[in-house]
Design an enzyme around this catalytic site. Structure first.
Site, PDB file in Angstrom:
ATOM      1  N   THR A 125      -2.487   9.942 -28.105  1.00 19.23           N
ATOM      2  CA  THR A 125      -2.542  10.628 -29.397  1.00 19.23           C
ATOM      3  C   THR A 125      -2.729   9.684 -30.590  1.00 19.23           C
ATOM      4  O   THR A 125      -2.252   8.547 -30.575  1.00 19.23           O
ATOM      5  CB  THR A 125      -1.233  11.416 -29.619  1.00 19.23           C
ATOM      6  OG1 THR A 125      -1.145  11.821 -30.996  1.00 19.23           O
ATOM      7  CG2 THR A 125       0.014  10.587 -29.321  1.00 19.23           C
ATOM      8  N   GLU A 127      -1.112   9.945 -33.134  1.00 18.20           N
ATOM      9  CA  GLU A 127       0.238   9.707 -33.665  1.00 18.20           C
ATOM     10  C   GLU A 127       0.682   8.273 -33.338  1.00 18.20           C
ATOM     11  O   GLU A 127       1.534   7.716 -34.030  1.00 18.20           O
ATOM     12  CB  GLU A 127       1.192  10.742 -33.050  1.00 18.20           C
ATOM     13  CG  GLU A 127       2.603  10.770 -33.574  1.00 18.20           C
ATOM     14  CD  GLU A 127       2.781  11.249 -35.015  1.00 18.20           C
ATOM     15  OE1 GLU A 127       1.874  11.894 -35.564  1.00 18.20           O
ATOM     16  OE2 GLU A 127       3.835  10.946 -35.596  1.00 18.20           O
ATOM     17  N   TYR A 149       8.372  10.677 -30.797  1.00 17.23           N
ATOM     18  CA  TYR A 149       7.238  11.204 -30.033  1.00 17.23           C
ATOM     19  C   TYR A 149       6.144  10.143 -29.908  1.00 17.23           C
ATOM     20  O   TYR A 149       5.633   9.873 -28.813  1.00 17.23           O
ATOM     21  CB  TYR A 149       6.690  12.458 -30.723  1.00 17.23           C
ATOM     22  CG  TYR A 149       5.336  12.917 -30.227  1.00 17.23           C
ATOM     23  CD1 TYR A 149       5.205  13.644 -29.044  1.00 17.23           C
ATOM     24  CD2 TYR A 149       4.168  12.625 -30.940  1.00 17.23           C
ATOM     25  CE1 TYR A 149       3.952  14.060 -28.592  1.00 17.23           C
ATOM     26  CE2 TYR A 149       2.918  13.045 -30.504  1.00 17.23           C
ATOM     27  CZ  TYR A 149       2.818  13.759 -29.331  1.00 17.23           C
ATOM     28  OH  TYR A 149       1.581  14.165 -28.881  1.00 17.23           O
ATOM     29  N   LYS A 153       4.772   8.387 -26.517  1.00 10.53           N
ATOM     30  CA  LYS A 153       3.353   8.455 -26.143  1.00 10.53           C
ATOM     31  C   LYS A 153       2.762   7.060 -25.943  1.00 10.53           C
ATOM     32  O   LYS A 153       1.870   6.860 -25.128  1.00 10.53           O
ATOM     33  CB  LYS A 153       2.564   9.201 -27.224  1.00 10.53           C
ATOM     34  CG  LYS A 153       2.633  10.714 -27.091  1.00 10.53           C
ATOM     35  CD  LYS A 153       1.757  11.225 -25.942  1.00 10.53           C
ATOM     36  CE  LYS A 153       1.785  12.722 -25.829  1.00 10.53           C
ATOM     37  NZ  LYS A 153       1.094  13.235 -24.636  1.00 10.53           N
TER      38      LYS A 153
END
Ligand code: NAP
Ligand code: G4F
Length: 327
Positions: A125, A127, A149, A153
């Site tokens: 991601t 992110e 998160y 990831k």
């Protein structure tokens, strides 16, 4: 016939990917976590609930993953399962680490133990870029995650690369920027906005409470993005790719598009509510999808305006149905 196993098949991307693979003639299996209520509404929305084989399992339970791989005999494994909501990752950081991070190595181990020739896709991601180190983020931009998160990831990302390099598994990471659709979970900002627009227009809601509307995201359509996942597994060599539109927009301007579509002004309804601020924010994301364009011949084809209009239309339909059902 090619066989695919999708973890997270009940999620937004899982449902679109399942439909995409069915259209390509695949036999599609999905790993479905046990919940107390049904989670198949997205598969039903796309009319494919009877065309996929669902296997009960959880990415935190290695034995269930081995069983799923043995039953499916998958040639391609798409790991889309995750605790995927950034906001929740501060409230449940350990669960997020176990599902979104350790879940990845569980699945890689299951592949290693059953059939290491299966190709693997990891849902990485944007992110992970977090506090951005380049104005336009590409495969070579250093990572700086800003949420539990994003950190989880990043583990999933590097363990996938490590298994590719250690065990020669055809394992690829798609570094996908935000992608949305009428099947997006209601907690994510685009869908929260399009649902509110429909409710306000139809007289069921008066205000919309949002957090940081100056944040910028590179938003695309999930239906376009699942094709990129599949393309990665069709390449001779596994690799990592940024998947994005190459354009960034503020949450504020996204709201403007959504409200204007039904002839309303967002300024009259949006209320800034610090409850939705995050402990650490990713202020801006903007992807550089040049590598995907060159090597996969992939390009985003849906504009943000088209995407938001599609989502508002779907929410207007849903809310009208809700009103009719309630009488
Ligand atoms: P989503 O709608 O939240 O779907 C997540 C899926 O994971 C759901 O099917 C969920 O099952 C499943 N899941 C959660 N915990 C599980 C567990 N312990 N074991 C097995 N399955 C579990 O997410 P999405 O938007 O489709 O995203 C798909 C993947 O791409 C995720 O990994 C996400 O982090 C990543 N990603 C998404 C975006 C984006 O913008 N959408 C961008 C980059 C990366 P339930 O239905 O039972 O909850
Ligand atoms: O829609 P969001 O919750 O998505 P976010 O945090 O960017 O994460 C999504 O995209 C990632 C890819 O970059 C995925 F990996 C991840 O799984 C997920 O799909 O929030 C977008 C932005 C944020 O800056 C947030 O602070 O919108 C801002 N925002 C402002 N008000 C809000 C709200 N976000 C939410 N969810 N709710 C609000 O009321």
């Amino acid at each position: 016939m090619k066989r695919a196993l999708i973890t997270g098949i009940t999620g937004q991307d899982g449902a679109y990917l399942a439909k995409f693979l069915l259209n390509k003639g695949y036999k599609v299996y999905g790993l479905m976590a046990r919940r107390s209520t049904s989670t198949t509404w997205r598969l039903e929305f796309l009319g494919i609930e009877n065309e996929v084989d669902l296997i009960e399992g959880d990415v935190t339970d290695l034995s269930s993953l081995i069983r799923a791989l043995k039953i499916s005999e998958a040639n391609e494994v798409y790991n889309l399962a995750a605790q995927s909501f950034v906001g929740t990752s501060w409230d449940q950081p350990i669960l997020t680490a176990e599902v979104t991070g350790v879940g990845v190595v569980n699945l890689l181990e299951a592949i290693r133990l059953t059939d290491p020739s299966a190709k693997f896709y990891q849902a990485s991601t944007s992110e992970m870029f977090g506090l951005i180190q380049d104005e336009k983020q590409s495969e070579s931009t250093p990572f700086y995650p800003r949420s539990p998160y994003g950190v989880a990831k990043l583990y999933g990302h590097w363990i996938t690369i490590n298994y590719r390099e250690s065990f020669n598994i055809h394992a690829s990471c798609g570094i996908l920027f935000n992608h949305e659709s009428p099947l997006r979970g209601i907690e994510f900002v685009t869908r929260k906005v399009t649902d509110a627009v429909a409710r306000i227009k139809l007289g069921l809601q008066e205000e919309l409470h949002l957090g940081n509307i100056d944040a910028k995201r590179d938003w695309g359509f999930a239906g376009d993005y699942v094709e990129a996942m599949w393309l990665m597994l069709q390449q001779e060599n596994a690799d990592d790719y940024v998947i994005a539109t190459g354009e960034t927009t503020t949450v504020r301007d996204m709201c403007k598009i959504a409200f204007e579509y039904v002839d309303l002004k967002y300024e009259e309804y949006v209320v800034i509510d610090p409850k939705f601020y995050r402990p650490a924010e990713v202020e801006v994301l903007l992807g550089n999808p040049a590598k995907a364009q060159e090597k996969l011949s992939w390009k985003a084809t849906t504009s943000l305006k088209q995407l938001i209009q599609m989502m508002v239309e779907a929410d207007l339909k849903r809310v009208k149905k809700e009103i009719a059902t309630k009488g």
